[in-house]
Design an enzyme around this catalytic site. Sequence first.
Site, PDB file in Angstrom:
ATOM      1  CE  LYS A 161      -1.989  -0.960   3.958  1.00  0.00           C
ATOM      2  NZ  LYS A 161      -1.331  -2.213   4.352  1.00  0.00           N
ATOM      3  NE  ARG A 189       7.345  -0.120   9.847  1.00  0.00           N
ATOM      4  CZ  ARG A 189       6.114  -0.045   9.334  1.00  0.00           C
ATOM      5  NH1 ARG A 189       5.915   0.594   8.187  1.00  0.00           N
ATOM      6  NH2 ARG A 189       5.094  -0.598   9.950  1.00  0.00           N
ATOM      7  NE  ARG A 210       8.423  -2.010   5.399  1.00  0.00           N
ATOM      8  CZ  ARG A 210       7.141  -1.706   5.589  1.00  0.00           C
ATOM      9  NH1 ARG A 210       6.416  -1.223   4.597  1.00  0.00           N
ATOM     10  NH2 ARG A 210       6.580  -1.899   6.757  1.00  0.00           N
ATOM     11  NE  ARG A 247      -3.299  -0.712  10.553  1.00  0.00           N
ATOM     12  CZ  ARG A 247      -2.247  -0.163   9.916  1.00  0.00           C
ATOM     13  NH1 ARG A 247      -2.287   1.063   9.492  1.00  0.00           N
ATOM     14  NH2 ARG A 247      -1.170  -0.876   9.696  1.00  0.00           N
ATOM     15  NE  ARG A 278       2.924  -4.551  11.044  1.00  0.00           N
ATOM     16  CZ  ARG A 278       3.879  -4.246  10.155  1.00  0.00           C
ATOM     17  NH1 ARG A 278       5.095  -4.723  10.296  1.00  0.00           N
ATOM     18  NH2 ARG A 278       3.619  -3.463   9.145  1.00  0.00           N
TER      19      ARG A 278
HETATM   20  P1  AMP Z   1       1.848   0.942   9.144  1.00  0.00           P
HETATM   21  O1  AMP Z   1       2.991   1.866   8.871  1.00  0.00           O
HETATM   22  O2  AMP Z   1       0.597   1.327   8.415  1.00  0.00           O
HETATM   23  O3  AMP Z   1       2.219  -0.501   8.937  1.00  0.00           O
HETATM   24  O4  AMP Z   1       1.507   1.105  10.697  1.00  0.00           O
HETATM   25  C1  AMP Z   1       2.450   0.788  11.692  1.00  0.00           C
HETATM   26  C2  AMP Z   1       1.774   0.704  13.050  1.00  0.00           C
HETATM   27  O5  AMP Z   1       1.200   1.977  13.379  1.00  0.00           O
HETATM   28  C3  AMP Z   1       0.612  -0.275  13.146  1.00  0.00           C
HETATM   29  O6  AMP Z   1       1.039  -1.611  13.384  1.00  0.00           O
HETATM   30  C4  AMP Z   1      -0.160   0.309  14.319  1.00  0.00           C
HETATM   31  O7  AMP Z   1       0.477   0.035  15.548  1.00  0.00           O
HETATM   32  C5  AMP Z   1      -0.029   1.807  14.076  1.00  0.00           C
HETATM   33  N1  AMP Z   1      -1.126   2.320  13.210  1.00  0.00           N
HETATM   34  C6  AMP Z   1      -1.013   2.848  11.960  1.00  0.00           C
HETATM   35  N2  AMP Z   1      -2.214   3.225  11.486  1.00  0.00           N
HETATM   36  C7  AMP Z   1      -3.112   2.920  12.460  1.00  0.00           C
HETATM   37  C8  AMP Z   1      -4.515   3.035  12.566  1.00  0.00           C
HETATM   38  N3  AMP Z   1      -5.263   3.534  11.565  1.00  0.00           N
HETATM   39  N4  AMP Z   1      -5.101   2.629  13.719  1.00  0.00           N
HETATM   40  C9  AMP Z   1      -4.390   2.131  14.740  1.00  0.00           C
HETATM   41  N5  AMP Z   1      -3.057   1.975  14.700  1.00  0.00           N
HETATM   42  C10 AMP Z   1      -2.414   2.356  13.573  1.00  0.00           C
END
Ligand code: AMP
Length: 218
Positions: free
Chosen positions: A13, A160, A127, A88, A171
């Site tokens: 994404k 990360r 990554r 989410r 996740r």
């Molecule tokens: P991402 O970079 O989208 O993979 O997000 C990394 C982490 O940020 C996730 O595993 C969550 O802990 C937190 N996170 C990101 N977006 C959200 C969201 N919309 N709601 C809750 N937690 C989020």
Amino acid sequence: MNLVLLGPPGAGKGTQAKVLSQKLNIPHIATGDMLRQAVGKGTSLGKKAKGYMLKGELVPDELVIAIVRETLAKAVVEKGFILDGFPRTLKQAEMLDEALENIGKKPDVVLYFKTSIEKSVARLGGRRVCRKCGANFHVKNIPPKKDSICDYCKGELYQRKDDGEETVKRRWSVYAEETAPVISYYEKKGTLREVSGDLDVGELNKILIALFQREKLI
Ligand code: AMP
């Protein structure tokens, strides 16, 4: 055009959002990036979010909803936006509808990036992300020209902490429990379009541009 990108971790994404944002000249709003920035700066939001993020859990709705509300209220979204990693949960989806309605907007299309857990683990394990500009690389699939150095801004590349196999699996279960219902939510509204997260970036981009043209969004 108002776009929402949904899908499990490692479905591509963020990478696709960056390309679309440049091509279509609309902002890429990634809640994960915003939260990581807050953690990096040690803000009060960052301090509250950090533990959840490290474990691969979702940050509580109230915290994430507040930053998205703030962003959507800014003029930067005038021409549209690409929301990546939000909503989410069903609560976030409902809040998004409400916030957009208040500014006379709605999601035009919701893209669901489908992939498998095996592909995701392989992708995220390799990554590497630029600390400075956020560009994504992959040790095998998209290697940087120079080891650990960003091709675009010469920033340092890092892995990360939540991209390790165990956390990626966590996740995925959080995704299945909390985010999968959001897919059905948009399916019922008729805005959901499923695409393959397994294609390479350029190939998928062509498919998406054709989809937007067909739907008269560009
Ligand atoms: P991402 O970079 O989208 O993979 O997000 C990394 C982490 O940020 C996730 O595993 C969550 O802990 C937190 N996170 C990101 N977006 C959200 C969201 N919309 N709601 C809750 N937690 C989020």
